[in-house]
Design an enzyme around this catalytic site. Structure first.
Site, PDB file in Angstrom:
ATOM      1  N   HIS A   1      60.595  34.154  49.509  1.00  0.00           N
ATOM      2  CA  HIS A   1      59.521  34.910  48.868  1.00  0.00           C
ATOM      3  C   HIS A   1      59.267  34.829  47.367  1.00  0.00           C
ATOM      4  O   HIS A   1      60.289  34.802  46.696  1.00  0.00           O
ATOM      5  CB  HIS A   1      59.329  36.443  49.238  1.00  0.00           C
ATOM      6  CG  HIS A   1      60.782  37.053  48.891  1.00  0.00           C
ATOM      7  ND1 HIS A   1      61.754  37.038  49.739  1.00  0.00           N
ATOM      8  CD2 HIS A   1      60.972  38.133  47.882  1.00  0.00           C
ATOM      9  CE1 HIS A   1      62.875  37.809  49.152  1.00  0.00           C
ATOM     10  NE2 HIS A   1      62.342  38.505  48.014  1.00  0.00           N
TER      11      HIS A   1
ATOM     12  N   ARG B   1      51.621  43.596  49.378  1.00  0.00           N
ATOM     13  CA  ARG B   1      52.061  44.365  48.492  1.00  0.00           C
ATOM     14  C   ARG B   1      53.721  45.052  48.770  1.00  0.00           C
ATOM     15  O   ARG B   1      53.799  45.208  49.677  1.00  0.00           O
ATOM     16  CB  ARG B   1      51.160  45.623  48.111  1.00  0.00           C
ATOM     17  CG  ARG B   1      49.777  45.260  47.640  1.00  0.00           C
ATOM     18  CD  ARG B   1      49.189  46.378  47.054  1.00  0.00           C
ATOM     19  NE  ARG B   1      47.728  45.906  47.118  1.00  0.00           N
ATOM     20  CZ  ARG B   1      47.014  45.202  45.842  1.00  0.00           C
ATOM     21  NH1 ARG B   1      47.962  44.984  44.781  1.00  0.00           N
ATOM     22  NH2 ARG B   1      46.074  44.825  45.872  1.00  0.00           N
TER      23      ARG B   1
ATOM     24  N   VAL C   1      66.221  40.124  50.775  1.00  0.00           N
ATOM     25  CA  VAL C   1      65.436  39.766  51.965  1.00  0.00           C
ATOM     26  C   VAL C   1      65.627  38.216  51.958  1.00  0.00           C
ATOM     27  O   VAL C   1      64.945  37.632  51.193  1.00  0.00           O
ATOM     28  CB  VAL C   1      64.239  40.292  51.933  1.00  0.00           C
ATOM     29  CG1 VAL C   1      63.559  39.764  53.400  1.00  0.00           C
ATOM     30  CG2 VAL C   1      64.112  41.807  51.783  1.00  0.00           C
TER      31      VAL C   1
ATOM     32  N   HIS D   1      57.661  36.481  44.296  1.00  0.00           N
ATOM     33  CA  HIS D   1      56.943  37.976  43.721  1.00  0.00           C
ATOM     34  C   HIS D   1      55.958  37.713  42.646  1.00  0.00           C
ATOM     35  O   HIS D   1      56.085  36.813  41.768  1.00  0.00           O
ATOM     36  CB  HIS D   1      58.341  38.453  42.804  1.00  0.00           C
ATOM     37  CG  HIS D   1      59.374  39.353  43.625  1.00  0.00           C
ATOM     38  ND1 HIS D   1      59.428  40.426  44.133  1.00  0.00           N
ATOM     39  CD2 HIS D   1      60.602  38.391  44.183  1.00  0.00           C
ATOM     40  CE1 HIS D   1      60.552  40.476  44.577  1.00  0.00           C
ATOM     41  NE2 HIS D   1      61.266  39.125  44.695  1.00  0.00           N
TER      42      HIS D   1
HETATM   43  P1  5GP Z   1      64.426  40.151  46.636  1.00  0.00           P
HETATM   44  O1  5GP Z   1      65.280  41.142  45.756  1.00  0.00           O
HETATM   45  O2  5GP Z   1      64.819  39.817  48.257  1.00  0.00           O
HETATM   46  O3  5GP Z   1      63.945  39.159  45.763  1.00  0.00           O
HETATM   47  O4  5GP Z   1      63.022  40.998  46.963  1.00  0.00           O
HETATM   48  C1  5GP Z   1      62.784  41.682  48.125  1.00  0.00           C
HETATM   49  C2  5GP Z   1      61.610  42.680  47.897  1.00  0.00           C
HETATM   50  O5  5GP Z   1      61.114  42.702  49.263  1.00  0.00           O
HETATM   51  C3  5GP Z   1      61.660  44.050  47.036  1.00  0.00           C
HETATM   52  O6  5GP Z   1      61.203  43.987  45.900  1.00  0.00           O
HETATM   53  C4  5GP Z   1      61.413  45.068  48.090  1.00  0.00           C
HETATM   54  O7  5GP Z   1      61.000  46.291  47.460  1.00  0.00           O
HETATM   55  C5  5GP Z   1      60.580  44.375  49.097  1.00  0.00           C
HETATM   56  N1  5GP Z   1      60.653  44.956  50.610  1.00  0.00           N
HETATM   57  C6  5GP Z   1      61.788  45.087  51.146  1.00  0.00           C
HETATM   58  N2  5GP Z   1      61.434  45.543  52.448  1.00  0.00           N
HETATM   59  C7  5GP Z   1      60.007  45.852  52.479  1.00  0.00           C
HETATM   60  C8  5GP Z   1      59.390  46.243  53.426  1.00  0.00           C
HETATM   61  O8  5GP Z   1      59.658  46.678  54.402  1.00  0.00           O
HETATM   62  N3  5GP Z   1      57.900  46.049  52.822  1.00  0.00           N
HETATM   63  C9  5GP Z   1      57.444  45.529  51.845  1.00  0.00           C
HETATM   64  N4  5GP Z   1      56.021  45.400  51.770  1.00  0.00           N
HETATM   65  N5  5GP Z   1      58.293  45.219  50.798  1.00  0.00           N
HETATM   66  C10 5GP Z   1      59.581  45.159  51.120  1.00  0.00           C
END
Ligand code: 5GP
Length: 116
Positions: free
Chosen positions: A101, A30, A97, A103
């Site tokens: 990944h 999650r 990150v 979502h």
């Molecule tokens: P991006 O913007 O890279 O597509 O999404 C990164 C996602 O990783 C964000 O929705 C953020 O809330 C989530 N996220 C970042 N750090 C952590 C963490 O330590 N644990 C979890 N469960 N989610 C994280």
């Protein structure tokens, strides 16, 4: 060599996360800051920083992201109403990150696809 992110530590269970699925190829947990009623991240266990780094050898694990997304959507009870799968890439895609990944977001109407 790409630098590891916090997601590698989550895969190895070195830091806590709400893991909802894990196998030899992928891990799902999650999101820490959910943007919808259901917000799960599904990631390959292998570190692939961005979609730009994907190669043919990754096709098994990237295909698995979709089968796990479908399975989790059913499990979450959101499959019939629908949901959205998002993979951001680099600056314009809003990637934060750098461990590829997917979502899985849903559980409520999500509105238009792009909010600029
Ligand atoms: P991006 O913007 O890279 O597509 O999404 C990164 C996602 O990783 C964000 O929705 C953020 O809330 C989530 N996220 C970042 N750090 C952590 C963490 O330590 N644990 C979890 N469960 N989610 C994280």
């Amino acid at each position: 060599m790409a630098e590891e992110t916090i997601f590698s530590k989550i895969i190895r269970k070195e830091i806590p996360a709400n893991i909802v699925y894990q196998d030899d190829l992928v891990t799902a947990f999650r999101d820490i800051a959910p943007q919808a009623n259901t917000h799960i991240l599904i990631i390959p266990n292998k570190l692939i920083p961005t979609i730009n780094d994907v190669c043919e050898q990754d096709e098994m694990s990237l295909g698995r992201l979709f089968t796990v997304a479908a399975k989790l959507a059913k499990q979450e009870g959101i499959a019939e109403e629908g949901y959205r799968l998002i993979v951001n890439c680099n600056k314009h895609g809003g990637q934060e990150v750098f461990h590829l990944h997917m979502h899985l977001v849903g559980g409520e109407p999500l509105g238009k696809m792009l909010a600029k």
